[in-house]
Design an enzyme around this catalytic site. Structure first.
Site, PDB file in Angstrom:
ATOM      1  N   PHE A  44       0.811  -1.222   0.000  1.00  0.00           N
ATOM      2  CA  PHE A  44       0.000   0.000   0.000  1.00  0.00           C
ATOM      3  C   PHE A  44       0.841   1.267   0.000  1.00  0.00           C
ATOM      4  CE2 PHE A  44      -0.039  -1.826   4.333  1.00  0.00           C
ATOM      5  CZ  PHE A  44       0.656  -0.849   5.032  1.00  0.00           C
ATOM      6  N   GLY A  47       1.273   3.738  -3.212  1.00  0.00           N
ATOM      7  CA  GLY A  47       0.360   4.819  -3.575  1.00  0.00           C
ATOM      8  C   GLY A  47      -0.130   5.644  -2.406  1.00  0.00           C
ATOM      9  N   HIS A  48       0.302   5.334  -1.184  1.00  0.00           N
ATOM     10  CA  HIS A  48      -0.223   6.032   0.001  1.00  0.00           C
ATOM     11  C   HIS A  48       0.922   6.446   0.908  1.00  0.00           C
ATOM     12  CE1 HIS A  48      -2.831   6.720   3.549  1.00  0.00           C
ATOM     13  NE2 HIS A  48      -3.783   6.839   2.661  1.00  0.00           N
ATOM     14  N   PHE A  49       1.594   7.415   0.734  1.00  0.00           N
ATOM     15  CA  PHE A  49       1.650   8.373  -0.355  1.00  0.00           C
ATOM     16  C   PHE A  49       3.080   8.405  -0.855  1.00  0.00           C
ATOM     17  CE2 PHE A  49      -1.777   9.920   2.403  1.00  0.00           C
ATOM     18  CZ  PHE A  49      -2.811  10.021   1.497  1.00  0.00           C
ATOM     19  N   LEU A  54       2.385   6.608   4.486  1.00  0.00           N
ATOM     20  CA  LEU A  54       1.567   6.513   5.693  1.00  0.00           C
ATOM     21  C   LEU A  54       0.693   5.272   5.589  1.00  0.00           C
ATOM     22  CD1 LEU A  54       0.242  10.193   5.917  1.00  0.00           C
ATOM     23  CD2 LEU A  54       2.166   9.201   7.158  1.00  0.00           C
TER      24      LEU A  54
END
EC number: 4.2.1.59
Length: 142
Positions: A44, A47-49, A54
């Site tokens: 994850f 893309g986060h971020f 985070l």
């Protein structure tokens, strides 16, 4: 202590969605304290971020629900059933979770009704500081 192999015997989740690495404290049907080791290799974080990774709050709730699932999944009436997340109340996020953090997750059974539905009080901490808390409702399904 419950290791990752034993956790997989209790929960139906698998990589990349198994979010509990180990359980340190376990009182069947009462409470559990689990660990999620957060690394930059988590899918994850792509893309986060980008540039400021985070852990998504929704995944933190899922990790808390999984520790709760370990608590209720060991009840005698839960054998052969899957604990499903059916609701989240009183949720608060207090701090961000970043790569390198070790999240300590506590889940305590508040009340179980008819041995099929229940509510867990959950909290997550990093370095002794509260990160998130929530009441998580579950149902045991075939």
């Amino acid at each position: 202590m419950i290791d990752n192999i034993e956790i997989q015997k209790i929960l139906a989740h698998r990589y990349p969605f198994l979010l509990v690495d180990r359980v340190l404290v376990f009182e069947p049907g009462v409470r559990a304290v689990g660990i999620k080791n957060v690394t930059i290799n988590e899918p994850f974080f792509q893309g986060h971020f980008p540039g400021r990774p985070l852990m998504p709050g929704a995944l933190l709730i899922e990790a808390m629900a999984q520790v709760g699932g370990i608590v209720c999944g060991q009840l005698p009436e839960a054998v052969g059933k899957i604990p499903l997340l059916v609701g989240v109340n009183k949720t608060r996020f207090r701090r961000q979770v970043v790569p390198g953090d070790q999240v300590i997750i506590t889940a305590e059974d508040l009340r179980t009704r008819q041995k099929r539905f229940g509510i867990m009080q959950t909290r997550s901490e990093v370095d002794g500081k509260l990160v998130a808390e929530a009441e998580i409702m579950f149902s045991l399904v075939d």
